[in-house]
Write an enzyme that holds these catalytic residues in place. Structure first.
Site, PDB file in Angstrom:
ATOM      1  N   ASN A   9       0.859  -1.191   0.000  1.00  0.00           N
ATOM      2  CA  ASN A   9       0.000   0.000   0.000  1.00  0.00           C
ATOM      3  C   ASN A   9       0.894   1.239   0.000  1.00  0.00           C
ATOM      4  O   ASN A   9       1.405   1.648   1.037  1.00  0.00           O
ATOM      5  CB  ASN A   9      -0.899  -0.033   1.248  1.00  0.00           C
ATOM      6  CG  ASN A   9      -1.758   1.214   1.368  1.00  0.00           C
ATOM      7  OD1 ASN A   9      -1.872   1.998   0.420  1.00  0.00           O
ATOM      8  ND2 ASN A   9      -2.362   1.405   2.531  1.00  0.00           N
ATOM      9  N   TRP A  10       1.056   1.818  -1.175  1.00  0.00           N
ATOM     10  CA  TRP A  10       1.939   2.990  -1.300  1.00  0.00           C
ATOM     11  C   TRP A  10       1.321   4.264  -0.744  1.00  0.00           C
ATOM     12  O   TRP A  10       1.957   5.319  -0.756  1.00  0.00           O
ATOM     13  CB  TRP A  10       2.312   3.207  -2.775  1.00  0.00           C
ATOM     14  CG  TRP A  10       3.308   2.226  -3.306  1.00  0.00           C
ATOM     15  CD1 TRP A  10       3.923   1.218  -2.627  1.00  0.00           C
ATOM     16  CD2 TRP A  10       3.825   2.173  -4.652  1.00  0.00           C
ATOM     17  NE1 TRP A  10       4.787   0.531  -3.451  1.00  0.00           N
ATOM     18  CE2 TRP A  10       4.736   1.101  -4.704  1.00  0.00           C
ATOM     19  CE3 TRP A  10       3.593   2.907  -5.808  1.00  0.00           C
ATOM     20  CZ2 TRP A  10       5.429   0.755  -5.866  1.00  0.00           C
ATOM     21  CZ3 TRP A  10       4.273   2.566  -6.968  1.00  0.00           C
ATOM     22  CH2 TRP A  10       5.189   1.502  -6.999  1.00  0.00           C
ATOM     23  N   LYS A  11       0.069   4.180  -0.322  1.00  0.00           N
ATOM     24  CA  LYS A  11      -0.643   5.355   0.218  1.00  0.00           C
ATOM     25  C   LYS A  11      -0.410   6.562  -0.699  1.00  0.00           C
ATOM     26  O   LYS A  11      -0.479   6.425  -1.916  1.00  0.00           O
ATOM     27  CB  LYS A  11      -0.187   5.641   1.656  1.00  0.00           C
ATOM     28  CG  LYS A  11      -0.220   4.411   2.557  1.00  0.00           C
ATOM     29  CD  LYS A  11      -0.134   4.763   4.000  1.00  0.00           C
ATOM     30  CE  LYS A  11      -0.002   3.519   4.844  1.00  0.00           C
ATOM     31  NZ  LYS A  11      -0.236   3.713   6.242  1.00  0.00           N
ATOM     32  N   HIS A  91      -9.756   0.969   5.054  1.00  0.00           N
ATOM     33  CA  HIS A  91      -8.457   1.209   5.690  1.00  0.00           C
ATOM     34  C   HIS A  91      -8.660   2.177   6.850  1.00  0.00           C
ATOM     35  O   HIS A  91      -9.480   3.096   6.766  1.00  0.00           O
ATOM     36  CB  HIS A  91      -7.467   1.779   4.665  1.00  0.00           C
ATOM     37  CG  HIS A  91      -6.071   1.826   5.201  1.00  0.00           C
ATOM     38  ND1 HIS A  91      -5.650   2.825   6.055  1.00  0.00           N
ATOM     39  CD2 HIS A  91      -5.012   0.987   5.047  1.00  0.00           C
ATOM     40  CE1 HIS A  91      -4.381   2.590   6.378  1.00  0.00           C
ATOM     41  NE2 HIS A  91      -3.976   1.488   5.788  1.00  0.00           N
ATOM     42  N   GLU A 160      -5.618  -5.092  10.888  1.00  0.00           N
ATOM     43  CA  GLU A 160      -4.609  -4.051  11.088  1.00  0.00           C
ATOM     44  C   GLU A 160      -4.951  -3.240  12.332  1.00  0.00           C
ATOM     45  O   GLU A 160      -5.753  -2.290  12.257  1.00  0.00           O
ATOM     46  CB  GLU A 160      -4.579  -3.091   9.901  1.00  0.00           C
ATOM     47  CG  GLU A 160      -4.283  -3.732   8.570  1.00  0.00           C
ATOM     48  CD  GLU A 160      -3.737  -2.692   7.592  1.00  0.00           C
ATOM     49  OE1 GLU A 160      -2.574  -2.809   7.218  1.00  0.00           O
ATOM     50  OE2 GLU A 160      -4.465  -1.766   7.251  1.00  0.00           O
ATOM     51  N   GLY A 166       2.174   2.312  11.191  1.00  0.00           N
ATOM     52  CA  GLY A 166       3.146   3.414  11.143  1.00  0.00           C
ATOM     53  C   GLY A 166       3.813   3.736  12.470  1.00  0.00           C
ATOM     54  O   GLY A 166       4.516   4.737  12.573  1.00  0.00           O
ATOM     55  N   SER A 206       3.169  -1.860  10.582  1.00  0.00           N
ATOM     56  CA  SER A 206       4.623  -1.779  10.833  1.00  0.00           C
ATOM     57  C   SER A 206       5.397  -3.042  10.439  1.00  0.00           C
ATOM     58  O   SER A 206       6.390  -3.387  11.085  1.00  0.00           O
ATOM     59  CB  SER A 206       4.890  -1.431  12.303  1.00  0.00           C
ATOM     60  OG  SER A 206       4.383  -0.161  12.608  1.00  0.00           O
ATOM     61  N   GLY A 227       2.617  -0.821   4.475  1.00  0.00           N
ATOM     62  CA  GLY A 227       2.587   0.583   4.072  1.00  0.00           C
ATOM     63  C   GLY A 227       3.968   1.133   3.809  1.00  0.00           C
ATOM     64  O   GLY A 227       4.577   0.837   2.774  1.00  0.00           O
TER      65      GLY A 227
END
Ligand code: PEP
Length: 245
Positions: A9-11, A91, A160, A166, A206, A227
């Protein structure tokens, strides 16, 4: 040994130039990245460029979609706007920042299921919910939007915990296993064995090259939603190097 899926997921980390640069680096290391079960989720605006340049059999997905398929919805993106493999819905960044509730997420899930794309439904508790010991009821309500019948469609549930995203704060394997078992049991009460065969369970929060190997040991895990570490080519390469299949 099962084939582990890596969902990158490159956000909003990579713009078009950086996305193309990433794909060119992937193409240059065909041997490492080929035959792996990898799905890349670029920003909507970069999907076309990524698809056009990718020379390896990786899959491409959308990070989110609108509840509608077509019409006067300025600034939004329809699931049917481009041919993709998967679409993420629910998400936590959509739930928390964009205030999407279970009703909206249910509509997005419906939109994805009405298309050819495979949905990845994200669920998970916030730190406050964890501290209040209501994780299971939160997960139960997030799963309550699932359709009664999957009609042979594939579905992925990505567990998640919001506090792990993160933060570098990864739950223990026991904790993840306990949550995935809870999810699995809920799914068993909803679906037939045939439907269950089409459902995958992911963990996200993470994940990086340092903890992946340990996490792969969790029995119920089929894959990972990753991510920040997936948007950095060197870090992503280190992750993929650890996949046995
Ligand atoms: C995510 O946002 O789905 C995620 C898992 O992010 P990160 O890997 O950066 O924690």
């Amino acid at each position: 040994m099962k084939k582990i899926t890596i969902a990158a997921n490159w956000k909003m980390y990579l713009d078009e130039v950086s996305s193309i640069d990433f794909i060119e680096k992937l193409n240059a290391e065909k041997e490492l990245f080929s035959n792996k079960d990898i799905i890349i989720f670029p920003s909507h605006t970069c999907i076309r460029s990524v698809k056009d340049r990718l020379n390896i059999d990786l899959k491409i997905g959308m990070q989110d979609c609108d509840i509608h398929n077509k019409g006067a919805y300025t600034g939004s993106t329809s699931i049917s706007s481009i041919d993709i493999h998967s679409c993420i819905v629910g998400h936590s960044e959509r739930r928390v920042i964009y205030k999407e509730n279970n009703e909206i997420i249910a509509e997005k899930l419906g939109a994805v299921l009405s298309s050819k794309a495979n949905p990845i439904l994200c669920i998970g508790e916030t730190l406050e919910e964890k501290n209040d010991n209501i994780t299971e009821s939160i997960i139960e309500s997030q799963l309550s939007i699932l359709p009664k019948d999957l009609n042979d469609r594939n579905l992925t549930i990505a567990y998640e915990p919001v506090w792990a995203i993160g933060s570098g704060d990864v739950p223990s394997n026991e904790y993840i296993h306990q949550m995935l078992s809870y999810v699995k049991n809920r799914l068993k009460s909803l679906y037939s064995d045939t439907d269950l065969d089409n459902i995958k369970l992911f963990y996200g929060g993470s994940v990086d090259a340092n903890n992946l190997n340990d996490l792969i040991g969790i029995e119920l895990i089929d894959g990972f939603l990753i991510g920040s570490a997936s948007a950095n080519f060197e870090k992503f390469k280190d992750i993929v190097k650890q996949l046995k299949l």
